[in-house]
Design an enzyme around this catalytic site. Structure first.
Site, PDB file in Angstrom:
ATOM      1  N   PHE B 121      10.277   0.054   1.370  1.00 36.67           N
ATOM      2  CA  PHE B 121       9.221   1.033   1.620  1.00 36.67           C
ATOM      3  C   PHE B 121       8.214   0.939   0.493  1.00 36.67           C
ATOM      4  O   PHE B 121       8.550   0.480  -0.600  1.00 36.67           O
ATOM      5  CB  PHE B 121       9.828   2.449   1.647  1.00 36.67           C
ATOM      6  CG  PHE B 121       9.572   3.194   2.938  1.00 36.67           C
ATOM      7  CD1 PHE B 121       9.944   2.655   4.151  1.00 36.67           C
ATOM      8  CD2 PHE B 121       8.973   4.453   2.926  1.00 36.67           C
ATOM      9  CE1 PHE B 121       9.739   3.342   5.338  1.00 36.67           C
ATOM     10  CE2 PHE B 121       8.760   5.153   4.100  1.00 36.67           C
ATOM     11  CZ  PHE B 121       9.141   4.595   5.309  1.00 36.67           C
ATOM     12  N   GLN B 234      -1.271  14.400   0.380  1.00 37.25           N
ATOM     13  CA  GLN B 234      -1.126  13.008   0.802  1.00 37.25           C
ATOM     14  C   GLN B 234      -1.675  12.783   2.209  1.00 37.25           C
ATOM     15  O   GLN B 234      -1.304  13.484   3.145  1.00 37.25           O
ATOM     16  CB  GLN B 234       0.345  12.612   0.770  1.00 37.25           C
ATOM     17  CG  GLN B 234       0.574  11.168   1.181  1.00 37.25           C
ATOM     18  CD  GLN B 234       1.979  10.718   0.840  1.00 37.25           C
ATOM     19  OE1 GLN B 234       2.930  11.054   1.537  1.00 37.25           O
ATOM     20  NE2 GLN B 234       2.114   9.975  -0.235  1.00 37.25           N
ATOM     21  N   HIS B 236      -1.466  10.138   4.895  1.00 38.39           N
ATOM     22  CA  HIS B 236      -0.672   8.957   5.239  1.00 38.39           C
ATOM     23  C   HIS B 236      -1.607   7.939   5.876  1.00 38.39           C
ATOM     24  O   HIS B 236      -2.422   8.297   6.718  1.00 38.39           O
ATOM     25  CB  HIS B 236       0.434   9.362   6.212  1.00 38.39           C
ATOM     26  CG  HIS B 236       1.497   8.330   6.409  1.00 38.39           C
ATOM     27  ND1 HIS B 236       1.266   7.154   7.070  1.00 38.39           N
ATOM     28  CD2 HIS B 236       2.800   8.304   6.034  1.00 38.39           C
ATOM     29  CE1 HIS B 236       2.388   6.443   7.088  1.00 38.39           C
ATOM     30  NE2 HIS B 236       3.329   7.116   6.468  1.00 38.39           N
ATOM     31  N   LEU B 250       2.278  10.657  13.420  1.00 35.01           N
ATOM     32  CA  LEU B 250       2.627   9.638  12.446  1.00 35.01           C
ATOM     33  C   LEU B 250       3.136   8.324  13.036  1.00 35.01           C
ATOM     34  O   LEU B 250       3.874   8.310  14.003  1.00 35.01           O
ATOM     35  CB  LEU B 250       3.709  10.171  11.511  1.00 35.01           C
ATOM     36  CG  LEU B 250       3.830   9.345  10.240  1.00 35.01           C
ATOM     37  CD1 LEU B 250       2.702   9.681   9.292  1.00 35.01           C
ATOM     38  CD2 LEU B 250       5.168   9.559   9.588  1.00 35.01           C
ATOM     39  N   GLU B 253       5.835   4.264   8.065  1.00 33.13           N
ATOM     40  CA  GLU B 253       5.650   3.167   7.138  1.00 33.13           C
ATOM     41  C   GLU B 253       6.690   2.068   7.380  1.00 33.13           C
ATOM     42  O   GLU B 253       6.497   0.915   7.003  1.00 33.13           O
ATOM     43  CB  GLU B 253       5.812   3.737   5.727  1.00 33.13           C
ATOM     44  CG  GLU B 253       5.425   2.825   4.625  1.00 33.13           C
ATOM     45  CD  GLU B 253       5.312   3.588   3.301  1.00 33.13           C
ATOM     46  OE1 GLU B 253       4.794   4.725   3.295  1.00 33.13           O
ATOM     47  OE2 GLU B 253       5.742   3.044   2.293  1.00 33.13           O
ATOM     48  N   ARG B 309       0.618   4.906  -0.704  1.00 37.06           N
ATOM     49  CA  ARG B 309      -0.088   5.443   0.457  1.00 37.06           C
ATOM     50  C   ARG B 309      -1.541   5.803   0.181  1.00 37.06           C
ATOM     51  O   ARG B 309      -2.405   5.608   1.025  1.00 37.06           O
ATOM     52  CB  ARG B 309       0.646   6.692   0.949  1.00 37.06           C
ATOM     53  CG  ARG B 309       1.953   6.319   1.567  1.00 37.06           C
ATOM     54  CD  ARG B 309       2.732   7.517   1.978  1.00 37.06           C
ATOM     55  NE  ARG B 309       3.912   7.077   2.709  1.00 37.06           N
ATOM     56  CZ  ARG B 309       4.858   7.878   3.148  1.00 37.06           C
ATOM     57  NH1 ARG B 309       4.775   9.176   2.940  1.00 37.06           N
ATOM     58  NH2 ARG B 309       5.883   7.405   3.808  1.00 37.06           N
ATOM     59  N   HIS B 380      -0.566  14.475   5.652  1.00 38.57           N
ATOM     60  CA  HIS B 380       0.856  14.260   5.825  1.00 38.57           C
ATOM     61  C   HIS B 380       1.750  15.131   4.956  1.00 38.57           C
ATOM     62  O   HIS B 380       2.732  15.695   5.417  1.00 38.57           O
ATOM     63  CB  HIS B 380       1.142  12.788   5.547  1.00 38.57           C
ATOM     64  CG  HIS B 380       2.542  12.383   5.849  1.00 38.57           C
ATOM     65  ND1 HIS B 380       3.125  12.624   7.067  1.00 38.57           N
ATOM     66  CD2 HIS B 380       3.481  11.758   5.093  1.00 38.57           C
ATOM     67  CE1 HIS B 380       4.360  12.155   7.054  1.00 38.57           C
ATOM     68  NE2 HIS B 380       4.614  11.646   5.869  1.00 38.57           N
ATOM     69  N   ARG B 415       3.281  10.875  -3.562  1.00 43.22           N
ATOM     70  CA  ARG B 415       4.704  10.721  -3.242  1.00 43.22           C
ATOM     71  C   ARG B 415       4.984   9.351  -2.652  1.00 43.22           C
ATOM     72  O   ARG B 415       4.225   8.873  -1.809  1.00 43.22           O
ATOM     73  CB  ARG B 415       5.126  11.792  -2.232  1.00 43.22           C
ATOM     74  CG  ARG B 415       6.536  11.599  -1.689  1.00 43.22           C
ATOM     75  CD  ARG B 415       6.919  12.716  -0.744  1.00 43.22           C
ATOM     76  NE  ARG B 415       6.289  12.604   0.558  1.00 43.22           N
ATOM     77  CZ  ARG B 415       6.827  11.969   1.618  1.00 43.22           C
ATOM     78  NH1 ARG B 415       7.997  11.385   1.512  1.00 43.22           N
ATOM     79  NH2 ARG B 415       6.186  11.929   2.758  1.00 43.22           N
TER      80      ARG B 415
END
Ligand SMILES: Cc1cc2nc3c(=O)[nH]c(=O)nc-3n(C[C@H](O)[C@H](O)[C@H](O)COP(=O)(O)OP(=O)(O)OC[C@H]3O[C@@H](n4cnc5c(N)ncnc54)[C@H](O)[C@@H]3O)c2cc1C
Ligand code: SF4
Ligand code: SF4
Ligand code: FES
Lengths: 250, 604
Positions: B121, B234, B236, B250, B253, B309, B380, B415
Site C-alpha cells: 500500500f 485527506q 483520496h 471510493l 488503493e 495520497r 476521505h 495518513r
C-alpha cells in the site's frame, strides 16, 4: 437522459400505511436510493429511510422495489421500467417502524444465542494459527454477508409462517456455517441447529440464495452441508457409535 | 417536551465502528458496566466500508519488516507532525491486535505457508496490510461485533448523542435521542469514549456516509476539549467520477497495490513526472520495475502510483486542470492491463478485487477486467480531530477520551492507507483500558437538570418554527462551499470567504424548521446535525488559513512549498470564554533520541 418519474412509496407507521406518489426528475446512472434522497430533499423531508455506504457494503438500505427484494443503493433506475410508477415498499417480514424503515432487532437477538467462536490452542508462540487459503475460502464466502436481511425477508418460514420463535433463518445458518467451517473453531452448534434454530424447517426452496446481493450460495454451500452434518450426528446410528469410540480414544 | 429515560454506566462508548467496539470490549473485559451508543444499526458504521487492509508489521510476506520501519513510514507519511508516542504505540502493538482478531473469528487471506497474507500500500515500505480481498473493514467490524455481543455491553442502536454533560471540569454524561420515536435519553457515566469517526460530509464530493457530520469533534469542542490538526483533511486520489450519483464513492488503493496504473487522456503514466525528494530513493524510475514490485519482487522499488495520497491526489488534479482529463473529468485507472502479465488473467483481478469488480459492474456498467476505470479525488479521512494524550487517549477534559478517526495525532499531516484500521484496534483498546481505569478511580459526577432541559429544548426548537429554511439545502450549500473554497487546493481569500459563508449559514441553520413529528424523521436529524457540521467546517477553515505552507494533505496555492518556519507546530482550536473559536499554535514535543535514530536510520 432526464425524465420525470413517479415513485409510489410506503408512508406511515406500524398501524396505518398508504402508498403515496412522488414525482422527481431522474438522470443518468441514478439508483433507487438517489431518487428517494431527492424526494426527501424536495418534497418529503420526514421520509424515513436507512442507508450508510451507498455502495452495497453495509446492508442498510434493503427494501422491496416493484415487489423485488433489493438494496436500493445497488438498483439502477436504468434496469427498471420508468414509464410506470416505481413502487418502493419496506421489507415485509419485519415489523414496520416508519415508511421504509423496519424493526430488524429480532435478527440481532437470534445471533446472540448462536454459540460464539471457540478457537483451539494457537499453533505459534505469538498466538497465531496456520491455516491454508483453501480451507479459509469456504467460510470466507459466508463472511461476505452484509446483514441486509433480504434472505430473511423472503424466506417463507418467516415471511408466511411467522416462525420467528423457532427458526433462525438463512442469515443465521450462514453465520453458523461460517463458524462451523472455521478451521480453528472447536465449538459444536449442531444440536442447537437441530433444536432451537430449527434448520429442519428449511425445505430448500432457495429463495434466499436468489436474493442475496453478495451472491452467497446460501442453500447449497451453507444450509445443505449443515443439514447433512445434523443428520450424520443425530440420525445415523453407525456414525454415532463410531464417534463415541473415537472420542474415547482421543 | 415531556421527559426522558436515564441510564447509569461506568463507561459510555459513543460510536460502534472499529474503535468504539474495541474500546467497549476492553472496558467490559475490565469489569466496567459499559454502554455502546451508535447512530446506525450495529455493524453499519464506516468501518464496514474499509477495503484495502489493516497495517501491521507482522513481517509474514517480507521478513525485513518490523515496528521500527512501520513507525518511520508513518512519521514520514505524516510529515513529522504526528504525535510520535501514538505512532510508536501503534507500530508496536498493531501485530498483536490483528492476531487477536483471528482468535475472535476473523479469517484473513493466507500466505502459501498458512500465515496472514499482507499486501502493498502507498507509503508502506514493505507489504504490510493484512486483508480479506477488498472487504477488510467488513471482516473487522463483524469480528468485533460478534465478539462484543457475547460480552456484557448494553448496546443502544440508532441513538444519536447530542451534547456532553459536565460536572465542573469533568465530563459526567451525555444527552441523546433515539431515532425510532424521537424520545430522549440521558446517559450518566464516569468516563466517556468518543469513537464517532470523521466529518467528510462537510464536503460535496466524499466517500463518507450521512453519519460523518463531525458529531464527536463538535461535542468535544463545545465541552471545552481541544481540536488539533483540523487543516489536514485527506482527499483520496481515487473516487468514482461517473455516473454523477456515485461520484465520490471510493476506489480502493488496493487496485494500485495489485498493479493498477494511472494514465491521462494521452495515455501517459503521468505519475513518473514528479517524484518528491523524500521518496525518490524508494520509488521505481521505470514501468517494469514498478510492476515487478506489485507482483512481490523484493528487489524492486514501488511504482509512483503508490506514493502518498496527498501527492497522488494533487497530481490527478493537475492533469485534469491542464486539460488531460478522461471524458468525465477524472483520469484513467487501469488494472485490466495486468491480464496479460499474470497467471489467471481476468480471474486473478476478480479474485484480488472482488468488491471493486462488483461495484463498477453494478454502478457504472464497467468491467474493470476489460477497460480502465475513471477516477478522481474524493474527501476521505480527517487526520485532525480531538486532541488526546498519546499514552491514555484522554482529552484535556477529565474523563473524556477519544479514539479512532475522531481523534488526532497518529497520522499527522497525512495518513497512510491501512493505518486507520490498525489505529482503531490499538487506540480503541487503549482508550477502553484507560477509561475503565478512570471509572474505577472516580465516583459518578452529577448531571445538571437545567442543562438537560436546555439541550432537549434546543433539539425540539425546529418543530416550533414556521420557516422557509430547509436543512437539506443548507447542508448542500455548505458542502459546495467547503469543496470549492477549502478543498484540495486552498488560497487565503477563498478561505476567508468560507469563514464568512459558514457564519452566514450558521445563522440560517438557527432558523431551520422541520415538518412531521418525532418518529424516525430524517429531516429533523439532518437539522440537528447542522450545528456539528458548521463547527467542524469553521475549525477546518480557520486552521487551514493559519498554516502558511503546503504540507501533507494541506496544499496552498499561495504557499506551494513546505516552510521550515511552519514545520514545528501543530494547530489547536478551542472554544474561548466568549464562545468564539480560538486558534493557537503549539510546538511539537521533541522526539525521544531512540526514535530520532530510527527515523535517521530509515532515511538512508
Ligand atoms: C470507503 C472507505 C474505505 C476505507 N478503506 C480503508 C482501508 O482500507 N484501510 C484503512 O485503514 N482505513 C480505511 N478507511 C478509513 C477507515 O475505514 C475509517 O477511518 C475508520 O473505519 C473509522 O473508524 P471509527 O471506528 O473511528 O469510526 P466509524 O467506523 O465511522 O464509526 C463511527 C461510529 O460513531 C457513531 N456515531 C457518530 N456520531 C454519533 C453520535 N452523535 N451519536 C452516537 N453515535 C454516533 C456511528 O453511528 C458509528 O457507529 C476507509 C474509509 C472509507 C470511507
Ligand atoms: S432455502 Fe430454506 S432458508 Fe432459504 S428461503 Fe428456502 S426455506 Fe428459507
Ligand atoms: S446472507 Fe446475503 S441476503 Fe442474507 S443477510 Fe447476508 S448478505 Fe443479506
Ligand atoms: S447503503 Fe449500504 S448497502 Fe445500500
Amino acid at each position: 437522459m432526464s425524465k420525470t418519474v413517479t415513485f409510489r412509496i410506503t408512508r406511515g407507521t406500524g398501524e396505518k400505511t398508504e402508498l403515496v406518489d412522488y414525482q422527481t426528475e431522474v438522470g443518468e446512472g441514478m439508483v433507487v436510493l438517489d431518487a428517494v434522497h431527492q424526494i426527501q430533499a424536495e418534497s418529503a423531508p420526514d421520509l424515513a429511510v436507512r442507508w450508510n455506504c451507498k455502495a452495497g457494503k453495509c446492508g442498510s438500505c434493503s427494501a422491496e422495489v416493484n415487489g423485488m427484494p433489493r438494496l436500493m443503493c445497488m438498483t439502477r433506475l436504468g434496469e427498471i421500467n420508468l414509464d410506470e410508477p416505481v413502487t418502493i415498499e419496506p421489507m415485509r417480514t419485519f415489523p414496520l417502524i416508519k415508511d421504509l424503515v423496519t424493526d430488524v432487532s429480532w435478527n440481532y437477538e437470534v445471533k446472540k444465542r448462536i454459540k460464539k467462536m471457540k478457537p483451539r490452542k494457537p499453533d505459534n508462540e505469538d498466538g497465531s494459527w496456520l491455516m491454508d487459503q483453501e480451507d479459509v475460502e469456504r467460510p470466507q464466502e459466508f463472511r461476505k454477508c452484509i446483514e441486509c436481511f433480504l434472505c430473511q425477508n423472503v424466506c417463507h418460514v418467516l415471511r408466511d409462517h411467522k416462525l420467528h420463535a423457532e427458526f433462525a433463518g438463512p442469515r443465521h445458518f450462514v453465520y453458523a456455517a461460517q463458524l462451523e467451517m472455521n478451521p480453528i473453531d472447536t465449538a459444536d452448534r449442531l444440536e442447537d441447529l437441530k433444536g432451537p434454530d430449527g434448520i429442519g424447517y428449511c425445505n430448500i426452496t432457495k429463495c434466499c440464495t436468489k436474493v442475496c446481493p453478495e451472491h452467497i450460495t446460501i442453500t447449497d454451500n451453507a444450509i445443505i452441508p449443515l443439514k447433512e452434518r445434523v443428520v450424520d450426528k443425530f440420525y445415523d446410528p453407525i456414525g454415532k457409535l463410531f464417534r463415541v469410540f473415537s472420542s474415547r480414544d482421543s | 417536551m415531556g421527559d426522558w429515560d436515564t441510564f447509569d454506566y461506568d463507561v459510555i462508548v459513543i460510536g460502534a465502528g472499529g474503535a468504539g467496539l474495541r474500546a467497549a470490549i476492553e472496558s467490559a473485559e475490565r469489569g466496567c458496566k459499559t454502554a455502546l451508543v451508535c447512530k446506525s444499526l450495529l455493524g453499519k458504521a464506516h468501518t464496514v466500508m474499509a477495503e484495502g487492509g489493516c497495517a501491521a508489521a507482522i513481517g509474514n510476506v517480507d521478513e525485513r519488516d518490523n515496528w521500527q520501519t512501520h513507525f518511520a513510514d508513518t512519521m514520514r507519511g505524516g510529515q513529522y507532525l504526528n504525535n510520535w508516542r501514538m505512532a510508536e504505540h501503534h507500530a508496536k502493538e498493531a501485530p498483536d491486535r490483528v492476531r487477536e482478531l483471528e482468535s475472535w473469528g476473523a479469517l484473513f487471506d493466507r500466505t502459501k505457508d498458512g500465515r496472514i497474507m499482507q499486501r502493498n500500500f502507498g507509503g508502506h515500505k514493505y507489504p504490510r496490510l493484512a486483508h480479506v480481498g477488498d472487504r477488510t473493514g467488513l471482516e473487522m467490524i463483524r469480528t468485533l461485533q460478534d465478539h462484543a455481543i457475547h460480552q456484557t455491553i448494553e448496546v443502544h442502536m440508532e441513538v444519536t448523542c447530542l451534547k456532553l454533560l459536565k460536572d465542573g471540569e469533568r465530563v459526567s454524561g451525555v444527552v441523546a435521542y433515539e431515532r425510532e420515536r424521537g424520545r430522549f435519553r440521558v446517559f450518566k457515566g464516569k468516563a466517556i469514549v468518543l469513537a464517532t469517526g470523521g466529518f467528510g460530509r462537510a464536503f460535496r464530493i466524499t466517500s463518507n456516509s450521512w453519519e460523518y457530520t463531525g458529531d464527536g469533534q463538535s461535542m468535544a469542542y463545545h465541552a471545552g476539549a481541544e481540536l488539533k490538526d483540523m487543516e489536514f483533511v485527506q482527499f483520496h486520489p481515487t473516487g468514482m467520477v461517473w455516473p454523477p450519483s456515485v461520484r465520490g464513492i471510493l476506489v480502493t488503493e488496493g487496485v494500485r497495490g495489485e498493479g493498477g496504473v494511472l494514465r491521462n487522456s494521452e495515455g501517459k503514466r503521468f505519475m513518473f513526472d514528479d517524484i518528491p525528494p523524500l521518496y525518490k530513493h524508494q520509488t521505481a524510475d521505470n514501468e517494469e520495475e514498478g510492476f515487478r514490485y506489485t507482483q512481490g519482487d523484493k528487489e524492486a522499488r514501488r511504482p509512483p502510483e503508490l506514493l502518498t495520497r496527498d501527492h497522488v491526489a494533487r497530481k490527478i488534479m493537475k492533469e485534469v486542470r491542464e486539460g488531460r482529463a478522461s471524458p468525465h473529468g477524472g483520469v484513467f485507472l487501469d488494472i485490466a492491463w495486468i491480464k496479460d502479465r499474470v497467471p489467471g488473467g481476468a480471474e486473478h483481478i476478480k479474485k484480488k478485487l472482488p468488491a471493486m469488480h462488483h461495484q463498477f459492474k453494478e454502478l457504472a456498467e464497467v468491467d474493470i477486467t476489460e477497460v480502465p476505470m475513471e477516477v478522481g479525488p474524493t474527501t476521505h479521512y480527517a487526520m485532525g480531530g480531538v486532541s488526546v494524550d498519546g499514552d491514555t487517549q484522554m482529552t484535556n477534559v477529565p474523563g473524556l477520551f477519544a479514539a479512532g478517526e475522531v481523534a488526532a495525532g497518529l497520522h499527522g499531516a497525512n495518513r497512510l492507507g491501512g493505518n486507520s484500521l490498525s489505529d482503531l484496534l490499538v487506540f480503541g483498546r487503549l482508550a477502553g483500558e484507560h477509561a475503565a481505569k478512570f471509572a474505577g478511580e472516580t465516583s459518578s459526577g452529577s448531571v445538571d437538570e437545567a442543562d438537560i432541559k436546555q439541550a432537549f429544548a434546543d433539539a425540539l426548537a425546529p418543530f416550533e418554527r414556521e420557516s422557509e429554511e430547509n436543512a437539506y439545502m443548507i447542508q448542500k450549500e455548505l458542502q459546495g462551499k467547503m469543496q470549492d473554497l477549502v478543498g484540495i487546493v486552498r488560497k487565503e481569500d477563498e478561505m476567508k470567504e468560507a469563514i464568512a459563508v459558514i457564519d452566514q449559514l450558521q445563522g440560517r441553520s438557527a432558523k431551520v424548521g422541520v415538518d412531521g413529528n418525532r418518529d424516525y424523521n430524517n429531516g429533523w436529524h439532518t437539522a440537528l446535525d447542522l450545528l456539528n457540521l458548521m463547527t467542524v467546517s469553521e475549525a477546518v477553515a480557520r486552521s487551514a488559513l493559519d498554516r502558511k505552507e503546503s504540507r501533507g494533505a494541506h496544499f496552498r496555492d499561495d504557499f506551494p512549498q513546505k516552510e521550515e518556519a511552519e514545520a514545528n507546530h501543530n494547530t489547536y482550536i478551542k472554544k474561548g470564554p466568549d464562545g468564539e473559536m480560538q486558534l493557537s499554535r503549539k510546538e511539537k514535543e521533541p522526539l525521544r533520541d531512540e526514535l530520532e535514530k530510527i527515523i535517521a536510520e530509515e532515511q538512508k
